[in-house]
Design an enzyme around this catalytic site. Structure first.
Site, PDB file in Angstrom:
ATOM      1  N   LYS A 269     -48.500 -43.698 -25.439  1.00 47.19           N
ATOM      2  CA  LYS A 269     -48.089 -43.023 -24.545  1.00 47.19           C
ATOM      3  C   LYS A 269     -47.442 -41.691 -25.426  1.00 47.19           C
ATOM      4  CE  LYS A 269     -45.722 -46.563 -21.634  1.00 47.19           C
ATOM      5  NZ  LYS A 269     -44.813 -46.726 -21.280  1.00 47.19           N
ATOM      6  N   HIS A 272     -42.539 -38.035 -26.557  1.00 43.40           N
ATOM      7  CA  HIS A 272     -41.847 -37.067 -26.021  1.00 43.40           C
ATOM      8  C   HIS A 272     -40.765 -36.388 -26.643  1.00 43.40           C
ATOM      9  CE1 HIS A 272     -39.004 -40.154 -24.899  1.00 43.40           C
ATOM     10  NE2 HIS A 272     -39.832 -40.999 -24.532  1.00 43.40           N
ATOM     11  N   HIS A 275     -38.376 -38.719 -28.386  1.00 40.26           N
ATOM     12  CA  HIS A 275     -38.553 -39.199 -29.892  1.00 40.26           C
ATOM     13  C   HIS A 275     -38.792 -38.299 -30.821  1.00 40.26           C
ATOM     14  CE1 HIS A 275     -41.371 -41.959 -27.087  1.00 40.26           C
ATOM     15  NE2 HIS A 275     -40.343 -42.622 -27.405  1.00 40.26           N
TER      16      HIS A 275
HETATM   17  N1  ARG Z   1     -33.908 -50.508 -29.985  1.00 37.75           N
HETATM   18  C1  ARG Z   1     -34.527 -49.677 -29.142  1.00 37.75           C
HETATM   19  N2  ARG Z   1     -34.214 -50.034 -27.887  1.00 37.75           N
HETATM   20  N3  ARG Z   1     -35.019 -48.501 -29.768  1.00 37.75           N
HETATM   21  C2  ARG Z   1     -35.252 -47.443 -28.908  1.00 37.75           C
HETATM   22  C3  ARG Z   1     -36.639 -47.499 -28.508  1.00 37.75           C
HETATM   23  C4  ARG Z   1     -37.440 -46.376 -27.628  1.00 37.75           C
HETATM   24  C5  ARG Z   1     -38.300 -46.789 -26.809  1.00 37.75           C
HETATM   25  N4  ARG Z   1     -39.610 -47.068 -27.368  1.00 37.75           N
HETATM   26  C6  ARG Z   1     -38.617 -45.690 -25.872  1.00 37.75           C
HETATM   27  O1  ARG Z   1     -39.675 -44.876 -26.070  1.00 37.75           O
HETATM   28  O2  ARG Z   1     -37.733 -45.350 -24.894  1.00 37.75           O
END
Ligand code: ARG
Length: 739
Positions: A269, A272, A275
């Protein structure tokens, strides 16, 4: 030699000096027999001392000596009339720390004319001042000194005074300021100001401003305290590894461990803006805690699990291309992902149409044989541990990680662990669900398991936490469940002291929910160790080539742009060894500095023109400032020894003094950043410093000056370069030497 037991003695009677410009140092034998190093005696500039010649002072100047043999070279005598009066200081153990504070002040005072050394020696034990590190933080010398002035006048505890001494917003407000009410003493502020005599060798007599007592440091001693320290510590200047010690008085007990979870993109994905920000801020926080001496563990918690990986696998069977996958896994997988999702949407639409037309059976068949259902089944295989299904997913994951690593390297970031949602064990989640149920934190609701926070947290806060599902009807876990389980797992695995999650503020609720659930489960001590570092949105993130999908696209685009800018100055451009790499670094600096300019929580506009400009507070501006310092160094062509021997008392111009004042603040800025955890604390300082710096160039020229002045100014610019470089590195930037 016996180890020093709890030994109380008077420092002042061991090392003392008379006031006035002629200093006599006396070192008492008992002191020297202990593990006590006095290299400063030989490192002091000799012209500042009257040469010991009387029979009382056997001071043989020996550049090299072994600590054990001190007594052979320093053979001082006590004589009753030399006993200093009021400065009897009791302290136990920590001689070495004490010596460092005293050593620094002695050195400085020795270099400053009109010094009142006896006043300095009243500093006492370093342990009376909280977090006083005179060897690595020049401001601490002044902080301790001011405390030693105010303590006898006010009778207020030294710790309170020391902590109440704050840095100032700008140099015209002084170098350090005291909010007098913080001391809770009776009497008028002005009276207190009067009591601070004009005799300090280090600070000017304070002029009370309302309820504030501002202190201006004397330029000579400040320069003496700042430039040699910075040059000696180099890359380490600003860092204070004591912060992360479990026990500051006993380093052998080890460091505290900090887990920083950040970046955490989702495989296949788009990477964005959320991130991007998490990556930049998390990288910075990891550097910050490393500089503070913590044992930092960087964790990337990938979004790498869920039905979407079934979708991706089904898509790969249809459209996958091994070559494209090997070449550019992230884009290839994303393309496939988009294609299949489109198919799924089309199928869904068609099925709905059939349904509407009354063709129920056909619609049903369509769904059962549809792509979405295939993906669901595929993911079920993965959950059940089917090796074939997992093998494909694993390849996607590994290829993506390898590609991410390249990008992270460009940002000077290395992760210690690539974990991810896939790594959370089903067993652990089931156990957690069971525990939540048993402890009546979770309850059944329409076959699913939910947490009704209103039952556990009274009032509005409970309501605002809503009623999240922790296990679906079909028994599968969710994002929330995984975070709960993973937190408990990390506690077991890492025994961390603290953990930071760097996640967008869009997920504030999610984070609050899982922190609270863990606390409700009875793990109060774990909940107390975790912290959410959130941040706002990036608006309008698109580049000239359209809306961005991946971090690489952004960085490439901004880098290309910077390359064009560089080419405009062909003269300089010709001298840059690797223009592509420099352009890349400049582009990255532009993106990062724009991101870190404001407070984390603020949204900002992704503005290519603004971030790449050399005017204003931008990444390229900082890089330019650094490259210019490097250029000055090259042009001056002075040797290390020349600069080390510089007579710093020549740095008298207001510009030089102000530059020193700002530079001396750097270690305090780092300390303050540990409180704010805001990259802008560092960035704002670096811009402030570089502004003072760039206004100095005209006045403080090097080329064409007297040799002695050249050396002194070079020492000043060296110090500026070290501070700028350290600050940039702390932020995660790579300072360039030419551009
Ligand atoms: N421990 C967590 N929830 N960390 C954040 C993860 C963010 C998730 N992968 C996203 O893109 O939304």
């Amino acid at each position: 030699m016996t180890a020093p037991a709890a030994h109380t003695f008077s420092f002042a009677s061991s090392l003392a000096a008379t006031s006035s410009t002629h200093l006599n140092l006396r070192v008492a034998r008992p002191l020297l027999r202990r593990n006590f190093s006095l290299p400063f005696l030989t490192s002091l500039p000799r012209q500042n001392f009257s040469h010991p010649s009387s029979s009382h002072h056997h001071y043989h100047h020996q550049p090299q000596h072994n600590r054990r043999d001190h007594h052979q070279y320093y053979r001082p005598h006590y004589s009753p009339y030399e006993q200093p009066a009021a400065t009897s200081l009791n302290f136990v153990n920590d001689y070495r720390d004490l010596s460092s504070l005293q050593r620094r002040t002695v050195t400085m005072a020795a270099n400053a004319a009109d010094s009142q050394l006896s006043a300095l020696l009243q500093l006492g034990s370093i342990q009376e001042y909280p977090n006083c590190y005179p060897d690595i933080n020049p401001q601490d010398i002044f902080r301790a000194h001011i405390t030693s002035i105010l303590h006898p006048i006010t009778g207020v505890d030294k710790t309170i005074i020391y902590n109440a001494l704050q840095w100032t917003a700008s140099l015209d407000k002084g170098d350090m300021i005291l909010a007098i009410p913080a001391l809770r003493v009776k009497g008028k502020p002005t009276e207190l100001g009067e009591k601070c005599g004009p005799t300090s060798p280090l600070v000017e007599k304070p002029v009370i401003n309302g309820t504030f007592m501002p202190f201006f440091f004397k330029p000579g001693p400040l320069t003496q305290a700042t430039i040699p320290t910075t040059k000696k510590l180099g890359r380490e200047f600003g860092a204070n590894k004591n912060n992360g010690l479990k026990d500051r008085s006993d380093p052998s007990k080890g460091k505290k461990r900090m887990l920083v979870e950040f970046s955490s993109p989702n495989i296949a994905k788009p990477f964005h803006a959320g991130h991007l920000r998490s990556t930049i801020i998390g990288g910075f926080l990891s550097n910050l805690y490393t500089a503070a001496g913590w044992d930092v563990v960087r964790i990337n918690y990938l979004g790498d699990w869920g039905k979407q990986y079934g979708i991706l696998a089904v898509g790969f069977e249809r459209y996958g291309n091994e070559e494209a996958l090997a070449k550019d896994p992230i884009n290839h997988l994303f393309e496939i992902y988009v294609k299949v999702n489109k198919e799924i949407a089309e199928e869904k639409e068609e099925a709905e149409k059939l349904q509407k037309d009354g063709k129920t059976a056909e619609a049903q068949r369509m769904i059962e044989n549809g792509t979405d259902e295939k993906a669901r089944r595929y993911f079920k295989l993965m959950v059940d541990g089917d090796e074939k299904a997992l093998a494909l997913w694993k390849r996607f994951r590994e290829l993506s990680i390898n590609r991410y690593k390249e990008t992270y390297n460009r940002l000077n970031i290395q992760f210690d662990e690539y974990s991810g949602e896939s790594q959370v064990s089903e067993d652990a989640m089931n156990a957690a669900a069971k525990e939540m149920l048993e402890k009546s934190i979770a309850e059944e609701s329409e076959g699913a398991l939910i947490v009704d926070f209103t039952k556990h947290v009274p009032g509005k806060p409970g309501k605002s936490l809503e009623k999240p599902i922790v296990r679906r009807k079909d028994g599968t876990a969710l994002y929330l469940t995984r975070d709960i389980s993973e937190l408990l797992n990390r506690d077991q695995k890492y025994h961390f002291d603290q953990m930071i999650y760097v996640i967008a503020s869009q997920q504030d609720l999610h984070v609050k929910q899982f922190f609270k659930i863990v606390e409700l489960m009875g793990h109060k001590e774990i909940a107390a160790k975790v912290q959410h570092i959130n941040f706002g949105l990036v608006l309008g993130m698109s580049t000239r080539k359209g809306t961005v999908k991946f971090l690489d696209d952004i960085l490439r685009d901004v880098g290309d742009y910077m390359h064009e800018v560089m080419k405009k100055n062909q003269d300089k451009y010709q001298q840059v060894e690797n223009p592509d790499a420099v352009a890349d670094i400049l582009g990255i600096s532009a993106v990062m500095c724009q991101d870190m300019s404001g407070k984390r929580i603020n949204n900002y506009h992704f503005d290519m023109a603004a971030m790449t400009s050399f005017e204003g507070d931008t990444g390229p501006y900082l890089q330019y400032a650094h490259a210019r310092l490097c250029s000055i160094t090259r042009k001056a062509g002075l040797s290390e020894e020349d600069v080390a021997a510089a007579d710093l008392s020549l740095l008298t111009e207001t510009h030089a003094v102000n530059l020193v004042r700002v530079l001396s603040q750097w270690p305090d800025v780092v300390q303050n950043t540990l409180r704010t955890l805001e990259p802008t604390t560092v960035l704002t300082y670096l811009f402030k410093m570089t502004h003072v710096l760039s206004s100095s160039y005209e006045v403080l020229r090097i080329v064409g000056q007297e040799p002695e002045l050249m050396k002194a100014r070079m020492a000043l610019y060296d110090t500026a370069r070290i501070v700028l470089s350290n600050g940039m590195r702390l932020l995660g930037l790579t300072p360039v030497d030419r551009m």
